[in-house]
Design an enzyme around this catalytic site. Structure first.
Site, PDB file in Angstrom:
ATOM      1  N   GLY A   1      32.599  34.267  44.854  1.00  0.00           N
ATOM      2  CA  GLY A   1      33.089  35.633  44.751  1.00  0.00           C
ATOM      3  C   GLY A   1      32.251  36.513  45.653  1.00  0.00           C
ATOM      4  O   GLY A   1      31.243  36.075  46.192  1.00  0.00           O
ATOM      5  N   CYS A   2      32.683  37.753  45.809  1.00  0.00           N
ATOM      6  CA  CYS A   2      31.927  38.675  46.652  1.00  0.00           C
ATOM      7  C   CYS A   2      30.635  39.067  45.940  1.00  0.00           C
ATOM      8  O   CYS A   2      29.608  39.285  46.541  1.00  0.00           O
ATOM      9  CB  CYS A   2      32.786  39.897  46.931  1.00  0.00           C
ATOM     10  SG  CYS A   2      32.247  40.845  48.336  1.00  0.00           S
ATOM     11  N   GLN A   3      30.690  39.141  44.618  1.00  0.00           N
ATOM     12  CA  GLN A   3      29.537  39.625  43.852  1.00  0.00           C
ATOM     13  C   GLN A   3      28.791  38.485  43.155  1.00  0.00           C
ATOM     14  O   GLN A   3      27.598  38.356  43.269  1.00  0.00           O
ATOM     15  CB  GLN A   3      30.012  40.620  42.793  1.00  0.00           C
ATOM     16  CG  GLN A   3      30.716  41.815  43.375  1.00  0.00           C
ATOM     17  CD  GLN A   3      29.875  43.070  43.294  1.00  0.00           C
ATOM     18  OE1 GLN A   3      28.788  43.086  42.762  1.00  0.00           O
ATOM     19  NE2 GLN A   3      30.384  44.148  43.836  1.00  0.00           N
TER      20      GLN A   3
ATOM     21  N   SER B   1      36.105  40.744  42.552  1.00  0.00           N
ATOM     22  CA  SER B   1      35.520  39.678  43.364  1.00  0.00           C
ATOM     23  C   SER B   1      34.351  38.963  42.701  1.00  0.00           C
ATOM     24  O   SER B   1      33.363  38.655  43.332  1.00  0.00           O
ATOM     25  CB  SER B   1      35.038  40.229  44.709  1.00  0.00           C
ATOM     26  OG  SER B   1      36.037  40.937  45.320  1.00  0.00           O
TER      27      SER B   1
END
Lengths: 136, 410
Positions: A50-52, A118
């Protein structure tokens, strides 16, 4: 207990919290209790980036039911994973593939599943269902 | 409190920003995500409404009344922005979609003038939008990208920068202020040194123009880019300032209406600045209302804004340092009002989620600066970025909420 009954059980558990922070306190506890995925299973093919936050998902099938184990570097993500694993484990691929996962919306955690968050959760659910579909 | 700070009436200013006055999850909203986008004053919101209620028409084309009004307002907006950044002429103020668009315009257009072996210098603290367009350019033209390293405080290593400079250097593209670290870079020195070897300089001003008076002639940069929405204006509009001789030399970026002088199937000739770079119907309301945002900002003493924001920065940093396990990321001597941090044993996503549930909007993650996260060996940070409408009382609430979040997570 059916998949729907497990969902209802979670909805009932969360009903006692009217404060967001209490709700999250409970999710964090669930995250801390989630059995860690074995480090040997934290391979790139099990990683959902994920982005985070990042999620590792391992899938097993005994010919009848599915078993998932998962982990994340973020504890809240992990707590939500614990709920998903609880609902999906020991369920047939058909049940998983056709599940609407209404409990997430009902307990107010749908924001974590939007693609923009994300955190890997939306992709994780997609992967869980895809894995189940392969076995149907 | 010194005399300058006293001049900024924050309570009065807050009244101008409707979004600040609401509750989220039953808690008063505290908006500390100004680095991502700033809230809008009433004057800007009203201007958007007025434009679409009364003045909407396409510009530069129609002979009719509304078209002329819209055109006049749009070109007047360009002049207001020109004066605000002290550009020599309004034709040097190009409207874009935002910072990213402006950088891409330069990378594609100015980039066509570059050849194999030419060098472009960026820095380790750049936003992805000031990295990727140059990587793409290097792939297209066979140029080489050089990256200025930073020290542990998050400051550019200027000696390494100087060692990179040669007659091969064609462009230096650096950020004025780091969105992740808050570092204010020594732009004038960078420009002087780059010009000494004949290189052009692009300044990414996305994080600077809302915090300090920008004078593009004083900076002497060749390009300055910024986004409207970070300076209290609308989204989807931004500005690329360029020196006239450089812009004149550059080929058009996109083809279409408005950017042409004459079109035939044999040969098309191009319009003059700024229209050469503004193909198609632009964000007319965006441009007009960005000027409204500048008028608002120009009505407030920039020194007072700076002093207030520095006050917030100093206070937030000193409070954060008192929390066990907090590590500040970005401790440059010269910093703007951005505090990036991690708390040992916690993930930024978890901290951000719990702060959100307590009404506090911060940004978490890598802030579109993944290489920078790799340098600090962290997955991301929690970032609180302050604007002049934020207060010390809000920081107190934030600190209490942060302590509670960390207790829950550890």
């Amino acid at each position: 207990m059916t998949l729907q009954e497990k969902e209802q059980e979670i909805i009932d558990e969360f009903a006692i919290y009217d404060d967001w922070m209490d709700k999250y306190e409970y999710i964090i506890e669930l995250g801390k209790e989630l059995p860690l995925i074995d480090d040997s299973l934290k391979t790139d093919n099990r990683l959902i980036e994920g982005c985070q936050s990042r999620v590792w998902l391992n899938t097993d099938f005994d010919g009848e039911n599915m078993q998932f184990s998962a982990d994340s570097d973020a504890i809240i993500t992990k707590g939500i994973i614990a709920l998903l694993v609880r609902v999906f484990n020991n369920e047939s691929p058909k049940n998983i593939a056709s599940s609407s996962l209404r409990f997430i919306e009902e307990i107010g955690l749908h924001e974590h599943l939007s693609p923009t968050r994300s955190n890997g959760l939306a992709s994780m659910i997609r992967t869980m269902k895809m894995e189940a579909l392969k076995k149907v | 409190m010194n005399e300058t700070i006293a001049k900024l009436d924050v309570a009065q200013i807050r009244l101008e920003f409707p979004t600040l006055h609401q509750e989220v999850y039953g808690k008063p909203l505290i908006y500390f995500d100004n680095g991502a986008t700033a809230q809008k004053p009433k004057s800007v919101i009203d201007a958007i409404s007025k434009y679409y209620s009364k003045d909407n028409a396409n510009i530069h084309r129609g002979v009719h009344h509304l078209s002329q009004i819209a055109t006049e307002q749009y070109e007047e907006a360009r002049k207001i922005i020109q004066k605000s950044i002290n550009a020599p002429a309004s034709e040097q103020v190009l409207f874009t979609k935002g910072t990213t668009d402006g950088i891409n315009l330069v990378a594609f257009s100015f980039g066509q003038l570059l050849k194999e072996g030419d060098e472009i210098i960026i820095s380790e603290m750049e936003h992805h939008s000031n990295i990727v367009p140059w990587q793409m350019l290097c792939e297209r033209q066979g140029c080489t990208l050089k990256v200025i390293p930073i020290n542990e405080k998050g400051e550019l290593k200027m000696d390494v920068f100087e060692s990179f400079l040669s007659n091969k250097t064609k462009l230096v593209a650096v950020t004025h202020i780091s969105n992740t670290l808050g570092t204010i870079n020594p732009i004038k020195s960078i420009v002087d040194k780059a010009h000494a070897v004949g290189a052009k300089v692009l300044i990414d001003g996305a994080q600077s123009i809302q915090h300090a008076k920008v004078d593009v002639q004083d900076l002497d940069c060749d390009f300055f880019v910024f986004s409207g929405h970070k300076v209290f204006g609308p989204t989807g509009v931004g500005v690329l300032y360029g020196k006239k001789e450089v812009l004149d030399e550059m080929p058009p970026y996109q083809g279409g209406g408005d950017m042409i002088a004459k079109v035939t199937f044999e040969k098309t000739t191009y319009n003059e600045l700024p229209h050469k770079f503004e193909a198609g119907t632009p964000n007319i309301a965006g441009g007009i209302c960005l000027a409204t945002a500048f008028e608002y900002l120009n009505s407030i003493d920039m020194d007072a804004i700076h002093a207030h924001e520095q006050d917030l920065l100093t206070y937030a940093e000193s409070e954060l340092k008192q929390i066990d396990g907090v590590r500040l990321i970005g401790t440059a001597d010269n910093k703007t009002s951005v505090v990036s941090f991690i708390v040992e044993g916690t993930h930024p996503f978890d901290v951000g989620t719990l702060l959100d549930k307590q009404g506090i909007a911060v940004r978490t993650g890598h802030h579109c600066t993944q290489p920078l996260m790799d340098i600090f060996k962290i997955p991301g940070t929690v970032r609180a970025s302050f604007a002049f409408y934020n207060t010390k009382e809000e920081i107190d609430v934030f600190i209490t909420a942060l302590k509670r979040s960390v207790n829950m997570l550890l």
